[in-house]
Design a protein around this motif. Structure first.
Motif, PDB file in Angstrom:
ATOM      1  N   LEU A  49       1.077  -0.849  -0.128  1.00  0.00           N
ATOM      2  CA  LEU A  49      -0.599   0.312  -0.032  1.00  0.00           C
ATOM      3  C   LEU A  49       0.350   0.789  -0.255  1.00  0.00           C
ATOM      4  CD1 LEU A  49      -3.003  -0.964   2.845  1.00  0.00           C
ATOM      5  CD2 LEU A  49      -2.923  -0.282   0.051  1.00  0.00           C
ATOM      6  N   GLY A  50       1.867   1.413   0.460  1.00  0.00           N
ATOM      7  CA  GLY A  50       3.443   2.645   0.340  1.00  0.00           C
ATOM      8  C   GLY A  50       3.242   2.228  -1.104  1.00  0.00           C
ATOM      9  N   LEU A  53      -1.073   7.399  -1.721  1.00  0.00           N
ATOM     10  CA  LEU A  53      -0.611   7.777  -0.497  1.00  0.00           C
ATOM     11  C   LEU A  53       1.017   7.668  -0.132  1.00  0.00           C
ATOM     12  CD1 LEU A  53      -1.762   4.084   1.814  1.00  0.00           C
ATOM     13  CD2 LEU A  53      -2.575   6.673   1.604  1.00  0.00           C
ATOM     14  N   GLN A  54       1.534   8.261  -1.551  1.00  0.00           N
ATOM     15  CA  GLN A  54       2.932   8.497  -2.121  1.00  0.00           C
ATOM     16  C   GLN A  54       2.842   9.966  -2.102  1.00  0.00           C
ATOM     17  OE1 GLN A  54       3.997   6.304  -5.655  1.00  0.00           O
ATOM     18  NE2 GLN A  54       5.262   4.992  -4.221  1.00  0.00           N
ATOM     19  N   ASN A  55       1.600  10.754  -1.812  1.00  0.00           N
ATOM     20  CA  ASN A  55       2.025  12.505  -1.859  1.00  0.00           C
ATOM     21  C   ASN A  55       1.442  12.776  -0.767  1.00  0.00           C
ATOM     22  OD1 ASN A  55       3.259  12.771  -4.793  1.00  0.00           O
ATOM     23  ND2 ASN A  55       1.272  11.806  -5.917  1.00  0.00           N
ATOM     24  N   ALA A  78       6.118  12.499  -0.965  1.00  0.00           N
ATOM     25  CA  ALA A  78       5.653  12.090   0.261  1.00  0.00           C
ATOM     26  C   ALA A  78       6.789  11.667   0.820  1.00  0.00           C
ATOM     27  CB  ALA A  78       3.905  11.285   1.177  1.00  0.00           C
ATOM     28  N   HIS A  79       7.925  11.531   2.608  1.00  0.00           N
ATOM     29  CA  HIS A  79       8.553  11.515   2.388  1.00  0.00           C
ATOM     30  C   HIS A  79       8.629  10.230   4.201  1.00  0.00           C
ATOM     31  CE1 HIS A  79      11.276  13.268  -0.528  1.00  0.00           C
ATOM     32  NE2 HIS A  79      10.481  14.391  -0.221  1.00  0.00           N
TER      33      HIS A  79
END
Length: 349
Positions: free
Chosen positions: A74-75, A80-82, A153-154
């Protein structure tokens, strides 16, 4: 399988099969965001709300179950990456919801209705798709980036489950939440609709998870880097138009398969119900209002990073942080638009 089909075709087929299920759900089960909101506020009927919640619960459960078993990361999901701006989520959701009420459809429902022969819905979908591309990569894109830009997103994925990872395993939390939502939906569903809501809720929720799982699987087993995505109907309509015009220089995408799938599902559903017939708009004023709503939906969906399906189901089922804000804003915008229309009709009568 990828050696036979090729990665682009596999991606398109994954989108198409999921879209086909959604198109059938729209025609055979009345799965429609605007219809659900209208039922609640003016029809005193919550049946479609619980259908939506059943689909959402199943998608949340399946997404996190596959993540727990190692079949889905899901990552890697795009939502969920931004990190998206709160202003973009709220303003975009409000604009989309209001436009949806003016148009009488969201992009997804317009595609399903076009599959049943509604030419007005086709025009709405086309205008919405073009407006989305104008805001996403056209002349309005610099303004969008200036005020509502999404940033990578880090570290921890921007998911409610992952943010609670210090307290509980994210996948376990997601499975528990999804199962709870699904069971609540079934308990609250009227008995007359229980079987239908259960079946179509599981079908729609499964179609959303199928998109994430399928695109992740192709990316893991193929040579190209494919984004992990699922069903959404704003920019994907514009991409389908673009691909139809310039396919020789473009690669097919998941969203193109989704659009074709929903139209096909709408067509098959209309045949099953015996309701396929060509329709056109006879009132120029109504068409003008619908086209205005389509433009607003295209712009709003890009600002909010998704439409009523993209944020309300796909992003929400991954427990994206901003998805509940977008969904609430879409509902509010649709309520304002419906109220304006209904009060206007009462004033004319």
């Amino acid at each position: 399988m990828l050696e036979v089909l090729g990665e682009p075709l596999a991606i398109v087929l994954i989108g198409l099969t999921g879209g086909l299920v959604l198109g059938l759900a729209a025609r055979l089960a009345g799965f429609c965001t605007l219809g659900m909101i209208e039922d609640v506020h003016y029809g005193e009927n919550t049946g479609r709300v619980y259908l939506w919640l059943a689909a959402l619960g199943i998608a949340i459960f399946l997404n996190h179950a596959l993540h727990h078993l190692g079949y889905l990361n899901l990552g890697r999901v795009v939502y969920l990456q931004n990190s998206y701006t709160i202003a973009g989520a709220m303003i975009g959701g409000l604009i989309f919801g209001y436009g949806m009420a003016q148009a009488g459809n969201c992009g997804f429902t317009a595609l399903a209705r076009f599959g049943g022969g509604d030419l007005r819905a086709m025009v709405i979908a086309l205008v919405m798709g073009v407006a989305a591309l104008i805001a996403l990569s056209g002349i309005l894109a610099p303004l969008r980036v200036l005020f509502f830009d999404a940033t990578p997103a880090h570290g921890t994925p921007t998911s409610l489950a992952f943010l609670a990872g210090d307290l509980v395993v994210p996948s376990v939390l997601g499975m528990a939440l999804g199962l709870t939502v699904f069971l609540i939906a079934l308990v609250k569903t009227p008995k007359a609709r229980l079987l239908r809501n259960t079946f179509w809720g599981m079908a729609v929720g499964g179609a959303v998870t199928w998109g994430f799982f399928g695109t992740y699987w192709v990316g893991q087993n193929g040579w190209q880097a494919w984004p992990v995505v699922s069903q959404t109907f704003a920019a994907s309509i514009g991409e389908t138009i673009h691909y139809a015009m310039f396919s020789s220089g473009l690669a097919a995408k998941f969203g193109i398969g989704s659009v074709i799938g929903v139209i096909s599902g709408g067509f098959l559903g209309s045949l099953i119900k015996g309701g396929f017939r060509w329709e056109a708009c006879e009132d120029p004023r109504e068409l003008k209002r619908q086209l205005f709503g389509a433009v607003l939906m295209g712009f709003g969906a890009v600002l909010a990073a998704g439409c009523s399906i993209g944020q309300g189901l796909s992003a929400m089922s991954s427990l994206s942080i901003t998805a509940p804000l977008v969904a609430a804003a879409i509902w509010l915008g649709a309520w304002v638009g419906l109220r304006q229309l209904i009060l206007g009709f009462e004033a004319e009568s």
